[in-house]
Design an enzyme around this catalytic site. Sequence first.
Site, PDB file in Angstrom:
ATOM      1  N   ASP A  18      -8.524 -41.279 -39.071  1.00 47.67           N
ATOM      2  CA  ASP A  18      -7.612 -42.388 -38.818  1.00 47.67           C
ATOM      3  C   ASP A  18      -6.225 -41.919 -39.269  1.00 47.67           C
ATOM      4  O   ASP A  18      -6.089 -40.895 -39.938  1.00 47.67           O
ATOM      5  CB  ASP A  18      -8.040 -43.642 -39.606  1.00 47.67           C
ATOM      6  CG  ASP A  18      -7.529 -44.944 -38.970  1.00 47.67           C
ATOM      7  OD1 ASP A  18      -8.339 -45.706 -38.417  1.00 47.67           O
ATOM      8  OD2 ASP A  18      -6.296 -45.189 -39.022  1.00 47.67           O
ATOM      9  N   ILE A  19      -5.213 -42.718 -38.937  1.00 43.35           N
ATOM     10  CA  ILE A  19      -3.861 -42.400 -39.388  1.00 43.35           C
ATOM     11  C   ILE A  19      -3.611 -42.991 -40.780  1.00 43.35           C
ATOM     12  O   ILE A  19      -2.613 -42.700 -41.421  1.00 43.35           O
ATOM     13  CB  ILE A  19      -2.823 -42.920 -38.369  1.00 43.35           C
ATOM     14  CG1 ILE A  19      -1.509 -42.162 -38.476  1.00 43.35           C
ATOM     15  CG2 ILE A  19      -2.637 -44.427 -38.461  1.00 43.35           C
ATOM     16  CD1 ILE A  19      -0.569 -42.414 -37.317  1.00 43.35           C
ATOM     17  N   GLY A  38      -7.223 -47.319 -31.281  1.00 43.16           N
ATOM     18  CA  GLY A  38      -6.543 -48.050 -30.226  1.00 43.16           C
ATOM     19  C   GLY A  38      -5.566 -49.038 -30.820  1.00 43.16           C
ATOM     20  O   GLY A  38      -5.672 -49.415 -31.991  1.00 43.16           O
ATOM     21  N   VAL A  39      -4.553 -49.406 -30.036  1.00 46.69           N
ATOM     22  CA  VAL A  39      -3.697 -50.528 -30.421  1.00 46.69           C
ATOM     23  C   VAL A  39      -3.982 -51.668 -29.457  1.00 46.69           C
ATOM     24  O   VAL A  39      -4.266 -51.446 -28.286  1.00 46.69           O
ATOM     25  CB  VAL A  39      -2.189 -50.162 -30.440  1.00 46.69           C
ATOM     26  CG1 VAL A  39      -1.913 -49.122 -31.513  1.00 46.69           C
ATOM     27  CG2 VAL A  39      -1.696 -49.688 -29.087  1.00 46.69           C
ATOM     28  N   SER A  56     -12.927 -52.346 -23.134  1.00 47.13           N
ATOM     29  CA  SER A  56     -12.644 -53.742 -23.482  1.00 47.13           C
ATOM     30  C   SER A  56     -13.001 -54.678 -22.332  1.00 47.13           C
ATOM     31  O   SER A  56     -13.038 -54.260 -21.164  1.00 47.13           O
ATOM     32  CB  SER A  56     -11.147 -53.871 -23.784  1.00 47.13           C
ATOM     33  OG  SER A  56     -10.775 -55.229 -23.841  1.00 47.13           O
ATOM     34  N   ASN A  57     -13.200 -55.948 -22.692  1.00 43.75           N
ATOM     35  CA  ASN A  57     -13.408 -56.939 -21.621  1.00 43.75           C
ATOM     36  C   ASN A  57     -12.121 -57.165 -20.822  1.00 43.75           C
ATOM     37  O   ASN A  57     -12.167 -57.744 -19.736  1.00 43.75           O
ATOM     38  CB  ASN A  57     -13.976 -58.252 -22.169  1.00 43.75           C
ATOM     39  CG  ASN A  57     -13.112 -58.900 -23.219  1.00 43.75           C
ATOM     40  OD1 ASN A  57     -12.085 -58.348 -23.621  1.00 43.75           O
ATOM     41  ND2 ASN A  57     -13.496 -60.066 -23.684  1.00 43.75           N
ATOM     42  N   HIS A  58     -10.998 -56.635 -21.323  1.00 43.51           N
ATOM     43  CA  HIS A  58      -9.760 -56.745 -20.539  1.00 43.51           C
ATOM     44  C   HIS A  58      -9.747 -55.765 -19.349  1.00 43.51           C
ATOM     45  O   HIS A  58      -8.842 -55.820 -18.526  1.00 43.51           O
ATOM     46  CB  HIS A  58      -8.546 -56.567 -21.450  1.00 43.51           C
ATOM     47  CG  HIS A  58      -8.479 -57.643 -22.485  1.00 43.51           C
ATOM     48  ND1 HIS A  58      -8.246 -58.963 -22.162  1.00 43.51           N
ATOM     49  CD2 HIS A  58      -8.695 -57.626 -23.823  1.00 43.51           C
ATOM     50  CE1 HIS A  58      -8.299 -59.709 -23.258  1.00 43.51           C
ATOM     51  NE2 HIS A  58      -8.574 -58.914 -24.275  1.00 43.51           N
ATOM     52  N   TYR A 114      -2.819 -52.961 -21.144  1.00 41.21           N
ATOM     53  CA  TYR A 114      -3.880 -52.629 -22.113  1.00 41.21           C
ATOM     54  C   TYR A 114      -5.203 -52.412 -21.365  1.00 41.21           C
ATOM     55  O   TYR A 114      -5.893 -51.399 -21.565  1.00 41.21           O
ATOM     56  CB  TYR A 114      -3.993 -53.769 -23.125  1.00 41.21           C
ATOM     57  CG  TYR A 114      -5.167 -53.676 -24.069  1.00 41.21           C
ATOM     58  CD1 TYR A 114      -5.112 -52.901 -25.223  1.00 41.21           C
ATOM     59  CD2 TYR A 114      -6.349 -54.385 -23.813  1.00 41.21           C
ATOM     60  CE1 TYR A 114      -6.201 -52.827 -26.097  1.00 41.21           C
ATOM     61  CE2 TYR A 114      -7.429 -54.310 -24.676  1.00 41.21           C
ATOM     62  CZ  TYR A 114      -7.351 -53.539 -25.814  1.00 41.21           C
ATOM     63  OH  TYR A 114      -8.427 -53.452 -26.669  1.00 41.21           O
TER      64      TYR A 114
HETATM   65  N1  LIG Z   1     -11.590 -55.987 -32.065  1.00 46.95           N
HETATM   66  C1  LIG Z   1     -11.877 -56.410 -30.837  1.00 46.95           C
HETATM   67  O1  LIG Z   1     -12.194 -57.579 -30.594  1.00 46.95           O
HETATM   68  C2  LIG Z   1     -11.802 -55.436 -29.678  1.00 46.95           C
HETATM   69  C3  LIG Z   1     -12.092 -55.900 -28.387  1.00 46.95           C
HETATM   70  C4  LIG Z   1     -12.070 -55.003 -27.320  1.00 46.95           C
HETATM   71  C5  LIG Z   1     -11.768 -53.670 -27.549  1.00 46.95           C
HETATM   72  N2  LIG Z   1     -11.464 -53.258 -28.804  1.00 46.95           N
HETATM   73  C6  LIG Z   1     -11.110 -51.835 -29.001  1.00 46.95           C
HETATM   74  O2  LIG Z   1     -11.924 -51.311 -30.025  1.00 46.95           O
HETATM   75  C7  LIG Z   1     -11.202 -50.327 -30.767  1.00 46.95           C
HETATM   76  C8  LIG Z   1     -11.243 -50.660 -32.251  1.00 46.95           C
HETATM   77  O3  LIG Z   1     -10.778 -51.981 -32.435  1.00 46.95           O
HETATM   78  P1  LIG Z   1     -10.538 -52.583 -33.891  1.00 46.95           P
HETATM   79  O4  LIG Z   1     -10.627 -54.055 -33.779  1.00 46.95           O
HETATM   80  O5  LIG Z   1     -11.357 -51.868 -34.893  1.00 46.95           O
HETATM   81  O6  LIG Z   1      -8.994 -52.211 -34.079  1.00 46.95           O
HETATM   82  P2  LIG Z   1      -8.207 -51.891 -35.443  1.00 46.95           P
HETATM   83  O7  LIG Z   1      -6.771 -52.076 -35.130  1.00 46.95           O
HETATM   84  O8  LIG Z   1      -8.791 -52.628 -36.575  1.00 46.95           O
HETATM   85  O9  LIG Z   1      -8.521 -50.332 -35.635  1.00 46.95           O
HETATM   86  C9  LIG Z   1      -7.878 -49.339 -34.878  1.00 46.95           C
HETATM   87  C10 LIG Z   1      -7.607 -48.165 -35.792  1.00 46.95           C
HETATM   88  O10 LIG Z   1      -6.884 -47.182 -35.045  1.00 46.95           O
HETATM   89  C11 LIG Z   1      -5.983 -46.576 -35.968  1.00 46.95           C
HETATM   90  N3  LIG Z   1      -4.852 -45.974 -35.250  1.00 46.95           N
HETATM   91  C12 LIG Z   1      -3.857 -46.614 -34.576  1.00 46.95           C
HETATM   92  N4  LIG Z   1      -2.958 -45.734 -34.107  1.00 46.95           N
HETATM   93  C13 LIG Z   1      -3.404 -44.499 -34.476  1.00 46.95           C
HETATM   94  C14 LIG Z   1      -2.927 -43.189 -34.268  1.00 46.95           C
HETATM   95  N5  LIG Z   1      -1.774 -42.952 -33.603  1.00 46.95           N
HETATM   96  N6  LIG Z   1      -3.630 -42.154 -34.772  1.00 46.95           N
HETATM   97  C15 LIG Z   1      -4.784 -42.369 -35.450  1.00 46.95           C
HETATM   98  N7  LIG Z   1      -5.294 -43.597 -35.685  1.00 46.95           N
HETATM   99  C16 LIG Z   1      -4.606 -44.657 -35.202  1.00 46.95           C
HETATM  100  C17 LIG Z   1      -5.497 -47.697 -36.867  1.00 46.95           C
HETATM  101  O11 LIG Z   1      -4.988 -47.215 -38.091  1.00 46.95           O
HETATM  102  C18 LIG Z   1      -6.772 -48.532 -37.014  1.00 46.95           C
HETATM  103  O12 LIG Z   1      -7.460 -48.231 -38.202  1.00 46.95           O
HETATM  104  C19 LIG Z   1      -9.791 -50.301 -30.172  1.00 46.95           C
HETATM  105  O13 LIG Z   1      -9.706 -49.242 -29.233  1.00 46.95           O
HETATM  106  C20 LIG Z   1      -9.687 -51.629 -29.465  1.00 46.95           C
HETATM  107  O14 LIG Z   1      -8.786 -51.570 -28.370  1.00 46.95           O
HETATM  108  C21 LIG Z   1     -11.468 -54.103 -29.876  1.00 46.95           C
END
Ligand SMILES: NC(=O)c1ccc[n+]([C@@H]2O[C@H](COP(=O)([O-])OP(=O)(O)OC[C@H]3O[C@@H](n4cnc5c(N)ncnc54)[C@H](O)[C@@H]3O)[C@@H](O)[C@H]2O)c1
Length: 273
Positions: free
Chosen positions: A37-38, A76-77, A114-116, A139
């Site tokens: 992670d970052i 992901g963001v 994602s569901n998106h 996204y």
């Molecule tokens: N949470 C949800 O409901 C949901 C729904 C659909 C899809 N997702 C996808 O699931 C994945 C995880 O989701 P989450 O809820 O744990 O998100 P989160 O934001 O909690 O975790 C994402 C992590 O990615 C890290 N990150 C961001 N930019 C980075 C970079 N440049 N380099 C390295 N690390 C980086 C962040 O530090 C963070 O810890 C994502 O790809 C998100 O798009 C999540």
Amino acid sequence: MIDPETDRVLITGAAGAIGTALRAGLRSRWRRLRLSDIRPVPELASNEEFVLADIADRAAVEHLMRDVRALVHMTGVGGQGTLEDLFHVNARGLFDVFEAARLAGVERIVYASSNHAFGCYPISEKVSPALPPRPDSLYGVFKVWGETMLRHYYDRYAIRSVSLRIGTFRQEPIDQRSLATWLSPADVAHLVDCCLSHPDPGCLVVNGYSNNTRLKTFDPNWATLGYQPKDNAETFRDALRAKGIDVDAADRGEWEWPEHGGSFARSPERPVR
Ligand SMILES: NC(=O)c1ccc[n+]([C@@H]2O[C@H](COP(=O)([O-])OP(=O)(O)OC[C@H]3O[C@@H](n4cnc5c(N)ncnc54)[C@H](O)[C@@H]3O)[C@@H](O)[C@H]2O)c1
């Protein structure tokens, strides 16, 4: 076949919400976990190693892939941030992670879609991963792009993958919509365990939900994968009602949002910078 005793599994986005749930649910069975992670992850177990890296740093990403057999790509963001942020992480970073994995000989990829990816389908229609994508936002477009790269990797390089079209991952459902789309911490860990354990998933796209009474999906590819979710958002119905949420509206056909993507399908696109 990925061996949980001997094969190294890399989890990116390991400090995030889903990454944390995966660590908790996978580390007793998957004995060689590399986390990245970052930002730092807390309290490493003896079978976890951590590597700090920005996924848009190609050299760092190549370093991450050494001796990795399976990749679980969760970086992901999401909702916030600019188009530049989104591109940096969900497009450019995704590309570098997948390409570095391919070049390093990674055999299996589990990917947080994602569901998106299908968020523009009307909520009145049940959906399946077999239907064409209809992303509701950029996204969602980049999530579909990730799925498409994995299709290409399977056809050209025989890399097995599962794309998870995750719904609403939370400790508990938060609103009317998530009574249909909730994915619990225990179920996401079970889902990823199935993706890693399956002898040959081919190139599969699955819906990532718990066993919710209100599911708006059909043929989610769960049986193929052996995924049997245990949690059901309906358990929280009364708690949500007590918070003033009209949990009964959907029974009257009044959905909070007219499309599967919820607010994403009606929101303006994020600013460029
Ligand atoms: N949470 C949800 O409901 C949901 C729904 C659909 C899809 N997702 C996808 O699931 C994945 C995880 O989701 P989450 O809820 O744990 O998100 P989160 O934001 O909690 O975790 C994402 C992590 O990615 C890290 N990150 C961001 N930019 C980075 C970079 N440049 N380099 C390295 N690390 C980086 C962040 O530090 C963070 O810890 C994502 O790809 C998100 O798009 C999540």
